[in-house]
Write a protein that holds these residues in place. Structure first.
Motif, PDB file in Angstrom:
ATOM      1  N   ALA A  50       0.132  -8.014   7.950  1.00  0.00           N
ATOM      2  CA  ALA A  50       0.288  -7.952   6.496  1.00  0.00           C
ATOM      3  C   ALA A  50      -0.917  -7.289   5.836  1.00  0.00           C
ATOM      4  CB  ALA A  50       0.503  -9.354   5.928  1.00  0.00           C
ATOM      5  N   GLU A  51      -2.114  -7.657   6.272  1.00  0.00           N
ATOM      6  CA  GLU A  51      -3.321  -7.061   5.702  1.00  0.00           C
ATOM      7  C   GLU A  51      -3.398  -5.568   6.017  1.00  0.00           C
ATOM      8  OE1 GLU A  51      -5.372  -8.244   3.667  1.00  0.00           O
ATOM      9  OE2 GLU A  51      -5.256 -10.440   3.783  1.00  0.00           O
ATOM     10  N   ALA A  52      -2.990  -5.185   7.227  1.00  0.00           N
ATOM     11  CA  ALA A  52      -3.037  -3.775   7.613  1.00  0.00           C
ATOM     12  C   ALA A  52      -2.056  -2.941   6.800  1.00  0.00           C
ATOM     13  CB  ALA A  52      -2.733  -3.641   9.110  1.00  0.00           C
ATOM     14  N   ILE A  53      -0.845  -3.457   6.611  1.00  0.00           N
ATOM     15  CA  ILE A  53       0.156  -2.732   5.823  1.00  0.00           C
ATOM     16  C   ILE A  53      -0.259  -2.680   4.359  1.00  0.00           C
ATOM     17  CG2 ILE A  53       2.566  -2.660   5.097  1.00  0.00           C
ATOM     18  CD1 ILE A  53       2.102  -2.030   8.071  1.00  0.00           C
ATOM     19  N   LEU A  54      -0.824  -3.778   3.864  1.00  0.00           N
ATOM     20  CA  LEU A  54      -1.281  -3.815   2.478  1.00  0.00           C
ATOM     21  C   LEU A  54      -2.369  -2.767   2.241  1.00  0.00           C
ATOM     22  CD1 LEU A  54      -1.228  -5.177  -0.316  1.00  0.00           C
ATOM     23  CD2 LEU A  54      -3.013  -6.724   0.514  1.00  0.00           C
ATOM     24  N   THR A  55      -3.258  -2.580   3.215  1.00  0.00           N
ATOM     25  CA  THR A  55      -4.320  -1.581   3.090  1.00  0.00           C
ATOM     26  C   THR A  55      -3.736  -0.181   2.935  1.00  0.00           C
ATOM     27  OG1 THR A  55      -5.882  -2.910   4.384  1.00  0.00           O
ATOM     28  CG2 THR A  55      -6.319  -0.550   4.243  1.00  0.00           C
ATOM     29  N   SER A  74      -4.893  -3.803  -6.102  1.00  0.00           N
ATOM     30  CA  SER A  74      -6.023  -2.889  -6.180  1.00  0.00           C
ATOM     31  C   SER A  74      -6.715  -2.911  -4.832  1.00  0.00           C
ATOM     32  CB  SER A  74      -6.989  -3.317  -7.282  1.00  0.00           C
ATOM     33  OG  SER A  74      -7.603  -4.547  -6.935  1.00  0.00           O
ATOM     34  N   SER A  75      -7.881  -2.319  -4.799  1.00  0.00           N
ATOM     35  CA  SER A  75      -8.642  -2.323  -3.549  1.00  0.00           C
ATOM     36  C   SER A  75      -9.357  -3.646  -3.315  1.00  0.00           C
ATOM     37  CB  SER A  75      -9.661  -1.180  -3.570  1.00  0.00           C
ATOM     38  OG  SER A  75     -10.535  -1.345  -4.679  1.00  0.00           O
ATOM     39  N   GLU A  76      -9.197  -4.581  -4.258  1.00  0.00           N
ATOM     40  CA  GLU A  76      -9.831  -5.888  -4.092  1.00  0.00           C
ATOM     41  C   GLU A  76      -9.209  -6.662  -2.929  1.00  0.00           C
ATOM     42  OE1 GLU A  76      -9.542  -8.048  -7.684  1.00  0.00           O
ATOM     43  OE2 GLU A  76     -10.476  -6.481  -8.917  1.00  0.00           O
ATOM     44  N   ASN A  77     -10.003  -7.536  -2.334  1.00  0.00           N
ATOM     45  CA  ASN A  77      -9.495  -8.389  -1.261  1.00  0.00           C
ATOM     46  C   ASN A  77      -8.758  -9.591  -1.849  1.00  0.00           C
ATOM     47  OD1 ASN A  77     -10.637  -6.744   0.734  1.00  0.00           O
ATOM     48  ND2 ASN A  77     -12.611  -7.788   0.557  1.00  0.00           N
ATOM     49  N   THR A 124      -4.070   2.098  -0.438  1.00  0.00           N
ATOM     50  CA  THR A 124      -4.686   3.421  -0.336  1.00  0.00           C
ATOM     51  C   THR A 124      -3.802   4.515  -0.921  1.00  0.00           C
ATOM     52  OG1 THR A 124      -5.867   2.759   1.675  1.00  0.00           O
ATOM     53  CG2 THR A 124      -5.648   5.121   1.260  1.00  0.00           C
ATOM     54  N   HIS A 125      -2.499   4.463  -0.605  1.00  0.00           N
ATOM     55  CA  HIS A 125      -1.605   5.567  -0.975  1.00  0.00           C
ATOM     56  C   HIS A 125      -0.726   5.281  -2.187  1.00  0.00           C
ATOM     57  CE1 HIS A 125      -2.551   8.001   2.584  1.00  0.00           C
ATOM     58  NE2 HIS A 125      -2.627   6.840   3.232  1.00  0.00           N
ATOM     59  N   TYR A 126      -0.521   4.000  -2.497  1.00  0.00           N
ATOM     60  CA  TYR A 126       0.355   3.643  -3.622  1.00  0.00           C
ATOM     61  C   TYR A 126      -0.294   2.556  -4.484  1.00  0.00           C
ATOM     62  CZ  TYR A 126       3.573   5.993  -0.458  1.00  0.00           C
ATOM     63  OH  TYR A 126       4.162   6.900   0.390  1.00  0.00           O
ATOM     64  N   PRO A 127      -1.476   2.832  -5.037  1.00  0.00           N
ATOM     65  CA  PRO A 127      -2.206   1.803  -5.777  1.00  0.00           C
ATOM     66  C   PRO A 127      -1.498   1.322  -7.040  1.00  0.00           C
ATOM     67  CG  PRO A 127      -3.204   3.960  -6.109  1.00  0.00           C
ATOM     68  CD  PRO A 127      -2.191   4.120  -5.015  1.00  0.00           C
ATOM     69  N   LYS A 128      -0.553   2.109  -7.552  1.00  0.00           N
ATOM     70  CA  LYS A 128       0.146   1.721  -8.781  1.00  0.00           C
ATOM     71  C   LYS A 128       1.471   1.006  -8.502  1.00  0.00           C
ATOM     72  CE  LYS A 128      -1.854   5.587 -11.377  1.00  0.00           C
ATOM     73  NZ  LYS A 128      -1.572   6.810 -12.171  1.00  0.00           N
ATOM     74  N   LEU A 129       1.760   0.772  -7.219  1.00  0.00           N
ATOM     75  CA  LEU A 129       3.012   0.107  -6.863  1.00  0.00           C
ATOM     76  C   LEU A 129       2.982  -1.352  -7.292  1.00  0.00           C
ATOM     77  CD1 LEU A 129       5.716   0.547  -5.299  1.00  0.00           C
ATOM     78  CD2 LEU A 129       4.557  -0.392  -3.299  1.00  0.00           C
ATOM     79  N   ALA A 186       9.839  -3.806   5.398  1.00  0.00           N
ATOM     80  CA  ALA A 186      10.797  -3.451   6.450  1.00  0.00           C
ATOM     81  C   ALA A 186      12.167  -3.121   5.886  1.00  0.00           C
ATOM     82  CB  ALA A 186      10.905  -4.593   7.458  1.00  0.00           C
ATOM     83  N   ASP A 187      12.581  -3.852   4.847  1.00  0.00           N
ATOM     84  CA  ASP A 187      13.900  -3.628   4.250  1.00  0.00           C
ATOM     85  C   ASP A 187      13.932  -2.408   3.335  1.00  0.00           C
ATOM     86  OD1 ASP A 187      14.750  -5.869   5.547  1.00  0.00           O
ATOM     87  OD2 ASP A 187      14.751  -7.180   3.791  1.00  0.00           O
ATOM     88  N   GLY A 188      12.769  -1.834   3.066  1.00  0.00           N
ATOM     89  CA  GLY A 188      12.718  -0.638   2.236  1.00  0.00           C
ATOM     90  C   GLY A 188      12.874  -0.897   0.753  1.00  0.00           C
ATOM     91  N   GLU A 189      12.350  -2.026   0.286  1.00  0.00           N
ATOM     92  CA  GLU A 189      12.466  -2.324  -1.147  1.00  0.00           C
ATOM     93  C   GLU A 189      11.722  -1.296  -1.994  1.00  0.00           C
ATOM     94  OE1 GLU A 189      11.419  -6.015  -4.149  1.00  0.00           O
ATOM     95  OE2 GLU A 189      12.540  -6.364  -2.310  1.00  0.00           O
ATOM     96  N   TRP A 190      10.633  -0.775  -1.424  1.00  0.00           N
ATOM     97  CA  TRP A 190       9.885   0.289  -2.120  1.00  0.00           C
ATOM     98  C   TRP A 190       9.978   1.564  -1.287  1.00  0.00           C
ATOM     99  CZ3 TRP A 190       6.805  -4.160  -0.576  1.00  0.00           C
ATOM    100  CH2 TRP A 190       6.808  -5.187  -1.527  1.00  0.00           C
ATOM    101  N   PRO A 191      10.213   2.725  -1.896  1.00  0.00           N
ATOM    102  CA  PRO A 191      10.285   3.988  -1.148  1.00  0.00           C
ATOM    103  C   PRO A 191       8.882   4.484  -0.794  1.00  0.00           C
ATOM    104  CG  PRO A 191      10.620   4.408  -3.475  1.00  0.00           C
ATOM    105  CD  PRO A 191      10.515   2.918  -3.330  1.00  0.00           C
ATOM    106  N   ILE A 192       8.309   3.907   0.245  1.00  0.00           N
ATOM    107  CA  ILE A 192       6.941   4.259   0.645  1.00  0.00           C
ATOM    108  C   ILE A 192       6.913   4.697   2.105  1.00  0.00           C
ATOM    109  CG2 ILE A 192       5.871   2.692  -1.023  1.00  0.00           C
ATOM    110  CD1 ILE A 192       5.448   0.691   1.263  1.00  0.00           C
ATOM    111  N   SER A 193       5.898   5.446   2.441  1.00  0.00           N
ATOM    112  CA  SER A 193       5.655   5.842   3.827  1.00  0.00           C
ATOM    113  C   SER A 193       4.424   5.113   4.330  1.00  0.00           C
ATOM    114  CB  SER A 193       5.453   7.355   3.923  1.00  0.00           C
ATOM    115  OG  SER A 193       6.632   8.041   3.553  1.00  0.00           O
TER     116      SER A 193
END
Length: 300
Positions: A224-229, A246-249, A233-238, A275-282
């Motif tokens: 979870a922490e790895a995916i959140l990072t 944000s980049s905060e822990n 990084t790529h979708y900070p406004k999601l 996993a279910d693709g709720e957000w269109p992210i890579s």
């Protein structure tokens, strides 16, 4: 011998990934042995990959077993990924002479376009065979992919189409399902197989985040922490929840407090939505994308 600190770090990541994720059951090894026995009969390898991580969801073992067989990458779940990143990946693969196409079941004449991609990938070999006098050479294409990459959906969609015949060919499949795409193209289905070893902890976390590894096997907090990072990084406004992304822990701890839930439950819910693709992210990006993203950010 490990030459430098970077090599040591990569080796440690590789070993750590495989020690923390122990998932390779015996039936997958049996499948690989079966595929190896079919190698002389295979003309083309069609590997399905998840558009959200088209490198990590490849299985290099297939390439080792099948050698230099022509390979067509079919990118699944494109609607769940970032469309701009999808386009960047296609450009990257084509730049490296790797045939690639998206799977879109809603697209008119889907099967016709699939046939066209197969014929395009096999054009050079087909031409050589015709020079030898084979006017209508057959193409036996082995369909491979890791679990939950969308291969079953692909096969089921084709098998339900009246234009595609389903059956077994003695001496070729021995129980494996064969779909006769055209009079000259046969698709040979195979069970989903994960890599026996992963290249890094990052790949392991991405595969777990895409639900290709069973939930009871991987460490939820680490994944979870790895995916959140990646998302930070790529979708900070999601928008993920009530807590500010944000980049905060401690995002999960804050979200858990706001929801009055345990942090582990919040992590599991987050991973399910990914996993279910709720957000269109890579979750994976080509080198060219870093350059594009940097330019876009500089112009904001």
């Amino acid at each position: 011998m490990i030459k430098n600190q970077k090599d040591k770090q990569q080796t440690d990541e590789h070993n750590n990934a495989n020690s923390r994720f122990n998932w390779f059951p015996g039936h997958m090894n049996k499948t690989l042995k079966t595929i190896e026995t079919k190698r002389p009969m295979i003309d083309l390898v069609i590997e399905l990959v998840d558009s959200r991580a088209p490198i990590s969801t490849q299985n290099p073992t297939f390439q080792k077993i099948l050698g230099q067989k022509p390979r067509l990458l079919l990118m699944t779940k494109a609607d769940l990924a970032d469309p701009k990143v999808n386009a960047a990946w296609v450009a990257d693969f084509e730049k490296n002479n790797q045939p690639v196409a998206f799977i879109n079941y809603q697209q008119p004449n889907f099967i016709k376009k699939l046939v066209a991609e197969i014929e395009k990938t096999m054009a050079n070999k087909q031409a050589r065979q015709k020079e030898r006098g084979l006017l209508k050479p057959q193409i036996n294409a082995l369909v491979v992919g890791i679990p939950n990459v969308g291969k079953s959906t692909f096969i089921n969609h084709l098998s339900k189409t009246k234009k595609v015949k389903v059956g077994n060919q003695p001496g070729v499949t021995r129980g494996l399902q064969v779909l006769q795409l055209t009079s000259q193209i046969n698709l040979i289905d195979s069970p989903g197989v994960l890599p026996a070893k992963l290249q890094s902890a990052k790949q392991a976390n991405i595969l777990a985040g895409l639900n290709t590894i069973r939930k009871d096997i991987y460490p939820v907090e680490e994944v979870a922490e790895a995916i959140l990072t990646i998302v930070q990084t790529h979708y900070p406004k999601l928008f993920l929840g009530d807590a500010e992304l944000s980049s905060e822990n401690h995002y999960f701890a804050k979200e858990a407090k706001l929801r009055n839930q345990g942090s582990t439950l919040v992590m599991e819910q987050f991973l399910k939505k990914v996993a279910d693709g709720e957000w269109p992210i890579s979750l994976e990006f080509p080198t060219s994308w870093t350059e594009v993203a940097t330019k876009e950010n500089n112009h904001e």
